[in-house]
Write an enzyme that holds these catalytic residues in place. Structure first.
Site, PDB file in Angstrom:
ATOM      1  N   ASP A  59       0.837  -1.203   0.000  1.00  0.00           N
ATOM      2  CA  ASP A  59       0.000   0.000   0.000  1.00  0.00           C
ATOM      3  C   ASP A  59       0.871   1.251   0.000  1.00  0.00           C
ATOM      4  OD1 ASP A  59       0.899  -0.307   2.605  1.00  0.00           O
ATOM      5  OD2 ASP A  59      -1.074  -0.747   3.430  1.00  0.00           O
ATOM      6  N   ASN A 126      -8.852   0.487  12.741  1.00  0.00           N
ATOM      7  CA  ASN A 126     -10.209   0.293  12.215  1.00  0.00           C
ATOM      8  C   ASN A 126     -10.343  -1.067  11.515  1.00  0.00           C
ATOM      9  OD1 ASN A 126      -8.676   0.613   9.944  1.00  0.00           O
ATOM     10  ND2 ASN A 126      -9.716   2.458   9.208  1.00  0.00           N
ATOM     11  N   HIS A 128      -8.393  -2.227   9.089  1.00  0.00           N
ATOM     12  CA  HIS A 128      -8.008  -2.285   7.665  1.00  0.00           C
ATOM     13  C   HIS A 128      -6.886  -3.295   7.424  1.00  0.00           C
ATOM     14  CE1 HIS A 128      -4.946   1.334   7.853  1.00  0.00           C
ATOM     15  NE2 HIS A 128      -4.348   0.207   8.166  1.00  0.00           N
ATOM     16  N   GLU A 133      -9.897  -0.221   3.542  1.00  0.00           N
ATOM     17  CA  GLU A 133     -10.552   0.402   4.686  1.00  0.00           C
ATOM     18  C   GLU A 133     -11.911  -0.245   4.945  1.00  0.00           C
ATOM     19  OE1 GLU A 133      -8.776   2.105   6.455  1.00  0.00           O
ATOM     20  OE2 GLU A 133      -7.909   3.905   5.578  1.00  0.00           O
TER      21      GLU A 133
END
Ligand code: GLP
Length: 243
Positions: A59, A126, A128, A133
């Site tokens: 990423d 969160n 991810h 996401e």
């Protein structure tokens, strides 16, 4: 955890080299694996045939050039590629250091390499996975997407120097490619990961917590430190053998 994780990573990288002649390794560029990478550099420099390894970027932030010190490519370059002598590094940037436009080609390049052998994941607060996401479905492709507020806050809370514009978008390898890795290890540490880890281990498998898609994947392992799971939650989540 770092020592056990470093041993795991080194072992499966070398196993791929021994069986296939090379290893395609996708490393996390989060803060969690930095201690693990230090151990790889200090203790596994000669134990692994790093010259037979190809790194593939998982990423990146949109808007940071390849050479920007805050880019995830430069993090991997600094902590793994250069010190370990790995020359092959597939990144999201083209030859001129600009973000690639054709992401189908990026996935095709991974396939042409024979797919991912070993992937080391972190997990977002969160939930991810990479920058997939919350809301990312199982078929989410490699793509550019807006970063969740929680990701931006967590990754840039220690604000870089004045004038730095915090990226709002990210680019990530999609879930089908990430989940196809022959061996995966997710590492998590710290109380801020507690909610994500509890969901990862015991919540429903759901796009709301994309890392939950790792559950049930053959060859996928999780290593966490004690502070990720509150006392008493162990029995409910099935978390055992914590490191
Ligand atoms: C960043 C990376 C993710 C990683 C996450 C973990 O957001 N892009 O791939 O999962 O960091 O964060 P950390 O290890 O810094 O807590």
């Amino acid at each position: 955890m770092n020592r056990a994780a470093a041993r795991w990573v080194a072992h499966f990288i070398q196993e791929a080299v021994d069986t296939r002649g090379s290893c395609v390794f996708m490393p996390s560029a989060g803060r969690t694996p930095m201690g693990l990478y230090e151990i790889l550099r200090a203790e596994y420099l000669d134990a692994v045939d790093w010259a037979s390894v190809t790194l593939v970027q998982m990423d990146e932030y949109v808007g940071l050039g390849a050479n920007d010190p805050y880019s995830l490519a430069s993090c991997i370059e600094t902590h793994l590629a250069r010190p370990l002598g790995i020359e092959e590094f597939v990144t999201f940037n083209d030859d001129r250091g600009r973000l690639r436009q054709n992401l189908t080609e990026y996935e095709a390049q991974i396939s042409a390499l024979g797919g991912l052998d070993v992937t080391l994941f972190g997990i977002g607060e969160n939930g991810h996975l990479g920058f997939n996401e919350p809301g990312s479905g199982l078929l989410s492709p490699t793509r550019v997407l807006p970063l969740d507020d929680r990701t931006i806050h967590s990754n840039f809370s220690e604000s870089p120097e004045e004038g730095f514009s915090v990226p709002e978008n990210g680019i990530t390898v999609g879930l089908p490619v990430l989940l196809s890795s022959r061996r995966s290890l997710l590492i998590a540490s710290g109380a801020r990961k507690e909610e994500a880890v509890l969901n990862l281990l015991g919540g429903p498998v759901s796009p709301e917590w994309p890392a939950t898609f790792l559950r049930g994947q053959l060859g996928a392992y999780v290593m966490i430190t004690d502070d990720c799971v509150p006392a008493g939650a162990e029995r409910e989540t099935g978390a055992r053998g914590r490191t």
